[in-house]
Design a protein around this motif. Structure first.
Motif, short mmCIF file in Angstrom:
data_model
loop_
_atom_site.label_atom_id
_atom_site.label_comp_id
_atom_site.label_asym_id
_atom_site.label_seq_id
_atom_site.Cartn_x
_atom_site.Cartn_y
_atom_site.Cartn_z
N LEU A 57 -122.11 -121.51 -18.00
CA LEU A 57 -122.80 -122.70 -18.50
C LEU A 57 -122.11 -123.27 -19.73
O LEU A 57 -122.17 -124.48 -19.99
CB LEU A 57 -124.26 -122.37 -18.85
N CYS A 58 -121.45 -122.42 -20.51
CA CYS A 58 -120.81 -122.87 -21.74
C CYS A 58 -119.71 -123.91 -21.48
O CYS A 58 -119.33 -124.66 -22.40
CB CYS A 58 -120.23 -121.69 -22.51
N THR A 59 -119.19 -123.95 -20.26
CA THR A 59 -118.14 -124.93 -19.94
C THR A 59 -118.61 -125.89 -18.83
O THR A 59 -117.79 -126.38 -18.05
CB THR A 59 -116.85 -124.21 -19.52
N ALA A 60 -119.91 -126.12 -18.75
CA ALA A 60 -120.44 -127.04 -17.74
C ALA A 60 -119.81 -128.42 -17.88
O ALA A 60 -119.62 -128.93 -18.99
CB ALA A 60 -121.95 -127.14 -17.87
N ALA A 61 -119.45 -129.02 -16.73
CA ALA A 61 -118.79 -130.32 -16.76
C ALA A 61 -119.59 -131.40 -16.04
O ALA A 61 -119.49 -132.58 -16.38
CB ALA A 61 -117.40 -130.21 -16.11
N MET A 62 -120.40 -131.01 -15.07
CA MET A 62 -121.03 -132.02 -14.22
C MET A 62 -122.10 -131.36 -13.35
O MET A 62 -122.03 -130.17 -13.05
CB MET A 62 -119.95 -132.66 -13.32
N ILE A 63 -123.11 -132.15 -12.98
CA ILE A 63 -124.10 -131.72 -11.99
C ILE A 63 -123.92 -132.59 -10.77
O ILE A 63 -123.76 -133.82 -10.88
CB ILE A 63 -125.54 -131.87 -12.54
N ILE A 111 -112.05 -125.17 -8.29
CA ILE A 111 -110.77 -125.62 -8.86
C ILE A 111 -110.33 -126.91 -8.18
O ILE A 111 -109.89 -127.86 -8.83
CB ILE A 111 -109.69 -124.53 -8.70
N ARG A 112 -110.46 -126.95 -6.86
CA ARG A 112 -110.08 -128.16 -6.13
C ARG A 112 -110.94 -129.34 -6.55
O ARG A 112 -110.47 -130.47 -6.64
CB ARG A 112 -110.20 -127.91 -4.62
N MET A 147 -111.56 -134.53 -9.29
CA MET A 147 -112.30 -135.38 -10.22
C MET A 147 -111.54 -135.66 -11.52
O MET A 147 -112.02 -136.42 -12.37
CB MET A 147 -113.65 -134.73 -10.54
N GLY A 148 -110.38 -135.05 -11.66
CA GLY A 148 -109.59 -135.27 -12.88
C GLY A 148 -110.23 -134.67 -14.12
O GLY A 148 -110.04 -135.18 -15.24
#
Length: 796
Positions: A228-234, A289-290, A295-296
């Motif tokens: 969760l500490c590196t969450a980027a998107m839902i 990873i993909r 999503m850049g």
């Protein structure tokens, strides 16, 4: 020519033949015979510290059948044995033996440990191959074509480094820091091809996020809350109507109070958990990873190379991932953020060798470009002749699945070193010239100063190559690249790559890829892909199950020939798994006994010096033999050893022994002079012709038996001769099936009447089509009176 004296074939006869071949170097590659074409086999080098199992021995025996067939067809066969002495298996064995971990020991000392393991293992792998009659060009390590080679030799490692230098100079290698598959146990980056999937019980956690505009509670399902500490998107699936109102909004991540966007994306599975998934910059799987790449999104690792949480994880720093997961779940429970927990079986990525759970860590690694040649690789995959053809799809699917470039650097010790130095001041890399083996971690840089900034001090590269970067050179190595380039250029592509289906995506793919990147052409003409040898119940053999069949024990008990004949008859290993049992190998020995008895019988007759005029019965069996020859040739030309073997066995037992031999033996003996001398000589000639041809057709499959019998009869090496070619025969009125049905009817009638094969027949009515072999039928079946009629009738 005296008849065969022994009553049966004995395995004790094998050892003297094998020693003779070894001493006389019978199968050494013919370097000086330039007019003969070359047939090259890029054999899969087994790991030297692993015992040879039934799968190894079976597949090498099949390769040997192909090699022997080609030699008998006028080819110079390049058939070397390689021994794999590089990479993780060697290091793992050293760690186990000396009870240490690689990162705990100085490099020089650990390399000495690896060499100790290798020196103790060097002789273990060869004995079973030798005793199975496998005709490698040489049993000694050397530099001549066909000599045995080792993948950690100076020459082999020099070739590996040379290919890297060529790829570097072509602009096909670069360094980048990105999330990679990382094994905390092996302490190294891994490529996608080195990852397997496994099922593991874990918790699916439903966690409360807060949508920022309306303060709505949004429940996310995750198995990796420590990320969760590196969450980027839902994300949610576009078809999931439950969440369309969240499109474009934002939510705050619990515990870490990070604001992330909410979007729809097809990668989300509506049926998984709540249908809402958080995507982490640390990734939790190869699919993640993909997604980041697509999503850049800039990756950010929160796990270090020891498998522990980094500073990015805040209060979880220093904990192992499992410990961090448990602690953050406890924290969420305390704060009322955990809605639900559910035990599930979850598919996770595992290291193929150590079985450790894979983490995804951003580290600087060297990459070979591959995504730009996917179309070209698909063309090569479709041009390559696969045996069996269905194996091609495994390669095509892998090529289509390639999304990122090939990471080739590994943070290990026992492997080929990457030949790079870096300027100590500006980090500009220096790549040395080809033709020498470099160890940058302990050698001085060949350059006097940096070509970019002029600084005169360098730091050597400490990483080694991925083992597949080494292994992908095997075909080039056996064809002399870097040592005999004229031979290499003349005989590329390599004729045959035999290998297991499970390494199509690694050894085969990377071999094809590297050669194409370097030379712009295909590497192989043919790929023979094998499946697995299972136990008699169809279960994969393993130490834990206690069902391993030791091939050395089978060779001790039965010898090479029953084993070789078993694998040839059991099935086509290129299209299906095969089951192995002691009883089935023992059963194959019965065919050898039958063959020996037939050979003993035929050798009791002197073969006529001149070919006499053959009788119609003789013409029939020679015609059947010609058809068999065509079948065997067609099979071997298509890398099918099984069809020739089964047809040969049937011909030996049924067509020849049960029918022709029974019908012709009275004419060959001619005890009452019921036949003319010419007719009797024709039978003797045909018996010998059939035996000789059968021995030649069987020679690639049971080479020791064939060598022994043929040598006794002719004092010649059968393997130095030619494989049979079919010839035209005179037409006959009857069919083989009709003749065998007639014989079977006569024998059945006698048996059911309480008689035996010699019981006289008072009257036989048979079709007129058999009139040309009337005398053979009368003599064989003791027929006193014979009439012609459309429906066979036997009266005793």
């Amino acid at each position: 020519m005296p008849p065969l004296d022994a009553k049966h074939w004995e395995k004790a006869s094998e050892a003297p033949i094998l020693e003779k071949w070894k001493k006389e170097k019978t199968y050494a590659f013919e370097e000086k015979t330039q007019k003969k074409p070359v047939f090259s086999i890029d054999t899969p080098p087994p790991y030297i510290n692993a015992p040879i199992h039934m799968g190894h021995l079976s597949t090498y025996a099949i390769m040997d059948m192909f090699a022997r067939y080609k030699r008998m067809n006028g080819f110079r066969v390049l058939f070397p044995l390689g021994m794999d002495r590089n990479g993780l298996p060697i290091e793992t064995a050293a760690e186990k033996k000396f009870k240490v971990r690689l990162h705990e020991v100085e490099r020089e000392k650990f390399l000495e440990m690896c060499k100790t393991v290798l020196n103790e293992s060097s002789v273990l792998s060869l004995d079973s191959f030798f005793r199975a009659g496998i005709s490698f060009n040489s049993w000694e390590v050397g530099e001549k074509p066909g000599d045995m080679y080792e993948t950690d030799s100076l020459e082999y490692r020099t070739l590996t480094q040379d290919t890297f230098i060529d790829l570097w100079n072509k602009g096909l290698v670069y360094e980048d820091s990105r999330l990679n598959n990382y094994c905390p146990g092996c302490r190294t980056t891994l490529s996608d091809s080195e990852i397997i999937r496994g099922e593991k019980e874990t918790f699916l956690n439903e966690v409360i996020f807060i949508e920022t505009s309306k303060k709505e509670k949004v429940v996310i399902a995750t198995t990796r809350p420590e990320l969760l500490c590196t969450a980027a998107m839902i994300i949610f699936n576009p078809s999931d109507k439950r969440y369309t109102h969240l499109e474009g909004k934002k939510a705050r991540v619990p515990i870490y109070d990070i604001e992330v966007p909410i979007i729809s994306h097809p990668v989300a599975d509506p049926a998984f958990g709540t249908g809402l998934v958080f995507m982490s910059r640390s990734a939790g799987d190869t699919d993640a990873i993909r997604f980041l790449i697509e999503m850049g999104i800039e990756p950010q690792s929160c796990i270090n190379e020891t498998g522990r949480m980094t500073e990015a994880a805040g209060f979880l720093k220093g904990l192992k991932t499992k410990e961090a997961r448990e602690k953050i779940i406890e924290e969420m429970k305390n704060k009322g953020l955990l809605v639900k927990q559910q035990k599930i079986m979850h598919s996770i990525p595992l290291c193929e060798r150590s079985k450790d759970v894979i983490e995804f860590i951003a580290m600087p690694e060297l990459y070979v470009k591959q995504t730009h040649v996917k179309k070209e690789m698909l063309v090569i995959a479709n041009e390559l002749h696969f045996h069996a053809p269905e194996s091609r799809q495994i390669l095509i699917d892998w090529i289509n699945n390639v999304k990122i470039d090939w990471p080739i650097s590994r943070r290990r010790y026992y492997g080929t070193e990457i030949p790079l130095w870096y300027c100590e001041k500006c980090r500009h890399p220096f790549i040395p010239p080809k033709g020498k083996y470099y160890q940058p971690w302990k050698e001085k840089c060949p350059a006097k100063k940096c070509e970019k900034c002029g600084y005169a001090s360098f730091v050597g590269e400490t990483r080694v190559f991925d083992t597949w970067f080494d292994s992908s050179n095997s075909a080039a190595y056996i064809l002399g690249k870097g040592r005999n380039d004229s031979f290499f250029k003349k005989h590329i592509p390599c004729t045959l790559r035999p290998q297991g289906k499970e390494i199509i995506r690694t050894w085969l793919y990377y071999s094809l890829l590297k050669h194409y990147l370097l030379h712009g052409e295909k590497l192989f003409e043919h790929a023979w892909i094998n499946y697995h040898i299972l136990d008699e119940k169809g279960t994969k053999m393993s130490k834990s199950l206690g069902n391993i069949i030791d091939p050395s024990e089978m060779l001790n008990r039965f010898g090479a020939e029953p084993f070789r004949l078993w694998i040839a008859l059991e099935g086509n290993l290129s299209s299906t798994d095969l089951s192995c049992s002691v009883e089935r190998i023992e059963g194959a020995g019965k065919t050898l006994t039958k063959f020996w008895n037939v050979a003993r019988f035929v050798s009791g007759f002197q073969k006529p010096i001149q070919k006499p005029k053959l009788q119609p019965l003789d013409e029939w069996i020679v015609g059947e033999l010609n058809t068999l020859t065509e079948t065997c040739r067609a099979g071997f030309e298509n890398y099918d050893y099984h069809t020739p073997s089964t047809r040969l066995r049937h011909f030996l037992w049924e067509t020849f022994a049960s029918h022709y031999l029974e019908l012709a033996k009275n004419r060959a003996y001619n005890e009452g002079n019921a036949f003319s001398t010419q007719e009797s000589e024709a039978a003797k000639y045909t018996l010998h012709h059939c035996l000789d041809t059968l021995l030649q057709l069987f020679a690639p499959i049971i080479p020791l038996f064939s060598y022994h019998v043929y040598g006794h009869l002719h004092e010649k090496d059968i393997h130095g001769g030619s494989y049979p070619v079919s010839a035209k025969t005179a037409p006959i009125e009857f069919t083989g099936d009709g003749l065998m049905e007639l014989n079977s009817l006569i024998w059945k009638t006698k048996r059911e009447s309480g008689g035996n094969l010699k019981t006289p027949i008072r009257m036989a009515t048979i079709p007129k089509t058999f009139s040309s072999i009337e005398n053979d039928l009368k003599a064989a079946h003791s027929i006193q009176s014979l009439m012609w009629g459309p429906i066979p009738k036997i009266e005793l």
